[in-house]
Design a protein around this motif. Sequence first.
Motif, mmCIF file in Angstrom:
data_model
loop_
_atom_site.group_PDB
_atom_site.id
_atom_site.type_symbol
_atom_site.label_atom_id
_atom_site.label_comp_id
_atom_site.label_asym_id
_atom_site.label_seq_id
_atom_site.Cartn_x
_atom_site.Cartn_y
_atom_site.Cartn_z
ATOM 1 N N SER A 126 0.824 -1.208 0.000
ATOM 2 C CA SER A 126 0.000 0.000 0.000
ATOM 3 C C SER A 126 0.861 1.263 0.000
ATOM 4 O O SER A 126 0.623 2.197 -0.781
ATOM 5 C CB SER A 126 -0.930 -0.016 1.216
ATOM 6 O OG SER A 126 -1.643 1.189 1.307
ATOM 7 N N VAL A 127 1.867 1.296 0.864
ATOM 8 C CA VAL A 127 2.728 2.483 0.960
ATOM 9 C C VAL A 127 3.549 2.659 -0.320
ATOM 10 O O VAL A 127 3.653 3.773 -0.850
ATOM 11 C CB VAL A 127 3.629 2.409 2.211
ATOM 12 C CG1 VAL A 127 4.678 3.513 2.195
ATOM 13 C CG2 VAL A 127 2.789 2.498 3.472
ATOM 14 N N ASN A 128 4.099 1.574 -0.849
ATOM 15 C CA ASN A 128 4.880 1.685 -2.086
ATOM 16 C C ASN A 128 3.996 2.062 -3.272
ATOM 17 O O ASN A 128 4.427 2.811 -4.154
ATOM 18 C CB ASN A 128 5.669 0.406 -2.344
ATOM 19 C CG ASN A 128 6.929 0.358 -1.527
ATOM 20 O OD1 ASN A 128 7.912 1.004 -1.863
ATOM 21 N ND2 ASN A 128 6.903 -0.363 -0.418
ATOM 22 N N SER A 129 2.766 1.584 -3.305
ATOM 23 C CA SER A 129 1.810 1.990 -4.343
ATOM 24 C C SER A 129 1.531 3.479 -4.252
ATOM 25 O O SER A 129 1.474 4.179 -5.275
ATOM 26 C CB SER A 129 0.486 1.217 -4.223
ATOM 27 O OG SER A 129 0.659 -0.123 -4.558
ATOM 28 N N ALA A 130 1.346 3.981 -3.041
ATOM 29 C CA ALA A 130 1.094 5.411 -2.843
ATOM 30 C C ALA A 130 2.297 6.241 -3.282
ATOM 31 O O ALA A 130 2.144 7.299 -3.903
ATOM 32 C CB ALA A 130 0.731 5.697 -1.386
ATOM 33 N N MET A 131 3.511 5.775 -2.965
ATOM 34 C CA MET A 131 4.718 6.497 -3.412
ATOM 35 C C MET A 131 4.799 6.503 -4.930
ATOM 36 O O MET A 131 5.128 7.530 -5.537
ATOM 37 C CB MET A 131 5.980 5.880 -2.810
ATOM 38 C CG MET A 131 6.181 6.203 -1.349
ATOM 39 S SD MET A 131 7.807 5.737 -0.719
ATOM 40 C CE MET A 131 7.610 3.971 -0.502
ATOM 41 N N ALA A 132 4.473 5.369 -5.548
ATOM 42 C CA ALA A 132 4.503 5.294 -7.007
ATOM 43 C C ALA A 132 3.496 6.270 -7.616
ATOM 44 O O ALA A 132 3.823 7.000 -8.565
ATOM 45 C CB ALA A 132 4.207 3.859 -7.466
ATOM 46 N N ARG A 133 2.273 6.315 -7.074
ATOM 47 C CA ARG A 133 1.263 7.264 -7.569
ATOM 48 C C ARG A 133 1.751 8.706 -7.409
ATOM 49 O O ARG A 133 1.534 9.542 -8.286
ATOM 50 C CB ARG A 133 -0.073 7.078 -6.831
ATOM 51 C CG ARG A 133 -0.873 5.897 -7.312
ATOM 52 C CD ARG A 133 -2.294 5.901 -6.753
ATOM 53 N NE ARG A 133 -2.353 5.976 -5.306
ATOM 54 C CZ ARG A 133 -2.237 4.947 -4.468
ATOM 55 N NH1 ARG A 133 -2.047 3.724 -4.944
ATOM 56 N NH2 ARG A 133 -2.322 5.126 -3.169
ATOM 57 N N ALA A 134 2.422 8.991 -6.294
ATOM 58 C CA ALA A 134 2.927 10.343 -6.048
ATOM 59 C C ALA A 134 3.922 10.766 -7.129
ATOM 60 O O ALA A 134 4.015 11.942 -7.462
ATOM 61 C CB ALA A 134 3.575 10.427 -4.673
ATOM 62 N N LEU A 135 4.656 9.797 -7.665
ATOM 63 C CA LEU A 135 5.651 10.084 -8.703
ATOM 64 C C LEU A 135 5.121 9.844 -10.120
ATOM 65 O O LEU A 135 5.852 10.025 -11.091
ATOM 66 C CB LEU A 135 6.902 9.234 -8.470
ATOM 67 C CG LEU A 135 7.687 9.520 -7.210
ATOM 68 C CD1 LEU A 135 8.876 8.570 -7.094
ATOM 69 C CD2 LEU A 135 8.147 10.964 -7.156
ATOM 70 N N GLY A 136 3.869 9.379 -10.226
ATOM 71 C CA GLY A 136 3.297 9.093 -11.539
ATOM 72 C C GLY A 136 3.808 7.810 -12.145
ATOM 73 O O GLY A 136 3.832 7.648 -13.361
ATOM 74 N N ILE A 137 4.204 6.857 -11.289
ATOM 75 C CA ILE A 137 4.746 5.576 -11.730
ATOM 76 C C ILE A 137 3.640 4.525 -11.711
ATOM 77 O O ILE A 137 2.856 4.464 -10.764
ATOM 78 C CB ILE A 137 5.868 5.092 -10.786
ATOM 79 C CG1 ILE A 137 7.010 6.090 -10.750
ATOM 80 C CG2 ILE A 137 6.356 3.706 -11.174
ATOM 81 C CD1 ILE A 137 7.992 5.818 -9.616
ATOM 82 N N THR A 138 3.590 3.680 -12.731
ATOM 83 C CA THR A 138 2.668 2.553 -12.739
ATOM 84 C C THR A 138 3.442 1.306 -12.341
ATOM 85 O O THR A 138 4.480 1.001 -12.907
ATOM 86 C CB THR A 138 2.069 2.353 -14.140
ATOM 87 O OG1 THR A 138 1.392 3.551 -14.524
ATOM 88 C CG2 THR A 138 1.087 1.197 -14.153
ATOM 89 N N LEU A 139 2.940 0.609 -11.323
ATOM 90 C CA LEU A 139 3.608 -0.620 -10.871
ATOM 91 C C LEU A 139 2.984 -1.830 -11.531
ATOM 92 O O LEU A 139 1.834 -1.893 -11.817
ATOM 93 C CB LEU A 139 3.497 -0.764 -9.349
ATOM 94 C CG LEU A 139 4.229 0.302 -8.530
ATOM 95 C CD1 LEU A 139 3.975 0.121 -7.055
ATOM 96 C CD2 LEU A 139 5.725 0.226 -8.811
#
Length: 146
Positions: free
Chosen positions: A133-146
Motif C-alpha cells: 500500500s505504501v509503495n503503491s502510494a509512493m509510485a502514484r505520487a511520482l506518476g509511476i505505474t507498478l
Amino acid sequence: AESAAAATGAQMKVNFCTPHAAVYKDKAVEQVVLPGAAGVFGVTMGHSPIISQLEPGVVTVIHVGGTQEKYFISGGFSVTQADSVTDISVPEAFPLTDLDESAIRANYATASSTNNSAAEGSIAKATAMIEMSVNSAMARALGITL
C-alpha cells in the motif's frame, strides 16, 4: 500577486511534524492540501475546524506567493483549529524529490511476493500488504505505474 489574506497580514499557520523533526513550525502559508482518509482536501485561511486521519500520499504546502513543496507521508493525522492553525502529525515525511523509483519498484515487488506466499492472517501477510500500500502510494505520487 499577494492574496487579500496576505495583504492584511492574516494567514493560516501550519505545524508539520514527525516524531524526530519539525518540517514546519508556526509557518505562514496560503494553503495545504492533505491526503485525508475520506479523500484529498485543501485547507486555507478560515477553514472550518476539522480532524482527519491521513492516508499514505502527498502533502502539498503552498507558500505565500504560490511556491509549492510536496512531501510523501505514510499516514498520520491533521487537526485544523478555528484560529486557522493546522497541525499535521505524521510518522514520516519525505520531499518527493527524495523518492527513488527503482527502490519503490523493488520494494513493491518484494512485498507482493511475500504477500502471495504468506499464510492468510499472518503477521508477514499483514506487513506485506502495508508495504504494498505504501509503495503503491509512493509510485502514484511520482506518476509511476507498478
